[in-house]
Design a protein around this motif. Structure first.
Motif, short mmCIF file in Angstrom:
data_model
loop_
_atom_site.label_atom_id
_atom_site.label_comp_id
_atom_site.label_asym_id
_atom_site.label_seq_id
_atom_site.Cartn_x
_atom_site.Cartn_y
_atom_site.Cartn_z
N TRP A 27 -51.16 -68.65 58.76
CA TRP A 27 -51.24 -69.65 57.71
C TRP A 27 -52.43 -69.39 56.80
CZ3 TRP A 27 -47.07 -72.45 57.23
CH2 TRP A 27 -46.29 -72.76 58.36
N ALA A 32 -49.46 -72.94 53.35
CA ALA A 32 -49.65 -74.03 54.31
C ALA A 32 -48.65 -75.17 54.14
CB ALA A 32 -51.07 -74.57 54.20
N LEU A 33 -48.13 -75.36 52.93
CA LEU A 33 -47.19 -76.46 52.68
C LEU A 33 -45.75 -75.99 52.57
CD1 LEU A 33 -49.22 -78.49 50.00
CD2 LEU A 33 -49.26 -78.71 52.49
N ASP A 54 -53.76 -85.82 57.57
CA ASP A 54 -53.19 -84.60 58.15
C ASP A 54 -53.50 -84.66 59.64
OD1 ASP A 54 -52.24 -82.11 58.75
OD2 ASP A 54 -53.71 -81.00 57.56
N GLN A 62 -53.80 -76.77 55.72
CA GLN A 62 -52.85 -77.72 55.15
C GLN A 62 -53.59 -78.85 54.43
OE1 GLN A 62 -49.07 -79.02 57.15
NE2 GLN A 62 -50.20 -80.93 57.36
#
Length: 257
Positions: A27, A32-33, A54, A62
């Motif tokens: 990642w 990340a999204l 988160d 993220q």
């Protein structure tokens, strides 16, 4: 060495070589999204100007990506101190400390303060998933939503998360835990003897267990999506077989009014 250990070793990558291809997710801020955008329709628009938690943020990629994509404020929750430090360092490096904050616990001041609570690829790792869901609910304001996306669940082909050393699907079904852990020890020297003790931990989250937790959570299911192996999503509707072939679960939960 037991015969079954020898068999599993023969079905695993050569000792001393790198992880099997696809065995580990890499990642970064740019990707990340990606999973959330893929599985939650309109995700990019729905995070704009929102206050977001988160939950289980790991090393913070993220959380930072959410802030850079238009969130008003992001709180990352992470109990692992090593990951927490990485997350804080990342936000500091990017000068995002005013928009992104990280904590290792939830206190009274955070109750009902957030528009979104997001849990990505964490539900199968929480040692107490019921408590985790209840905390997500606690953080949510009356009009807020919980977004959960994770996989694979326990009985999926790679639900044991052992594909870094063997590409054998359902290894946790074909081999008992002690055999898998003994063979794993040749590739990860962390002393783990049980699935719960591996890095990040595994709580053996099945599809039916997840459904039961949500059903008992006191929240409404606004949206649910099951993805099966190779896109054969019809298998997700078949009793028993669904546990073996549902590879990814996404859902949106809201508070009951």
């Amino acid at each position: 060495m037991k015969l079954r250990e020898k068999i599993l070793l023969l079905l695993s990558r050569e000792l001393g070589t790198g992880d099997c291809k696809g065995g580990e997710n890499e990642w970064d801020i740019d990707n990340a999204l990606s999973l959330l955008k893929k599985n939650i329709q309109g995700f990019s628009e729905n995070i704009l100007d929102k206050n977001i938690v988160d939950y289980g943020c790991g090393s913070g990629y993220q959380s930072v990506a959410l802030a850079k994509s238009g969130a008003n404020y992001v709180l990352g929750i992470e109990t692992n101190p090593v990951e927490l430090k990485k997350a804080r360092d990342l936000a500091g490096t990017l000068n995002l400390n005013e928009k992104v904050e990280f904590k290792d616990k939830i206190d009274e001041s955070l109750r009902s303060k957030f528009d979104l609570v997001i849990s990505q690829n964490s539900m199968e790792h929480f040692s107490d998933p019921v408590r985790a869901i209840n905390q997500m609910k606690y953080l949510l304001n009356q009009m807020g939503r919980v977004i959960i996306t994770f996989g694979p669940p326990w009985y999926a082909p790679y639900g044991s998360h052992m594909q870094f050393f063997t590409k054998l699907p359902w290894v946790n079904i074909f081999f008992p835990e002690n055999i898998v852990m003994n063979v794993r020890s040749h590739y990860r020297d962390d002393g783990a003897k049980r699935y719960e003790e591996v890095e990040k931990g595994l709580n053996k989250m099945t599809v039916s267990r997840m459904e039961s937790i949500i059903s008992n959570s006191g929240m409404n299911i606004q949206y649910r999506k099951y993805e099966c192996v190779k896109g054969f999503n019809i298998l997700g509707r078949l009793p028993l077989l669904r546990e073996l072939f549902i590879n990814h679960i996404s859902c949106i939960l809201t508070l009951k009014t």
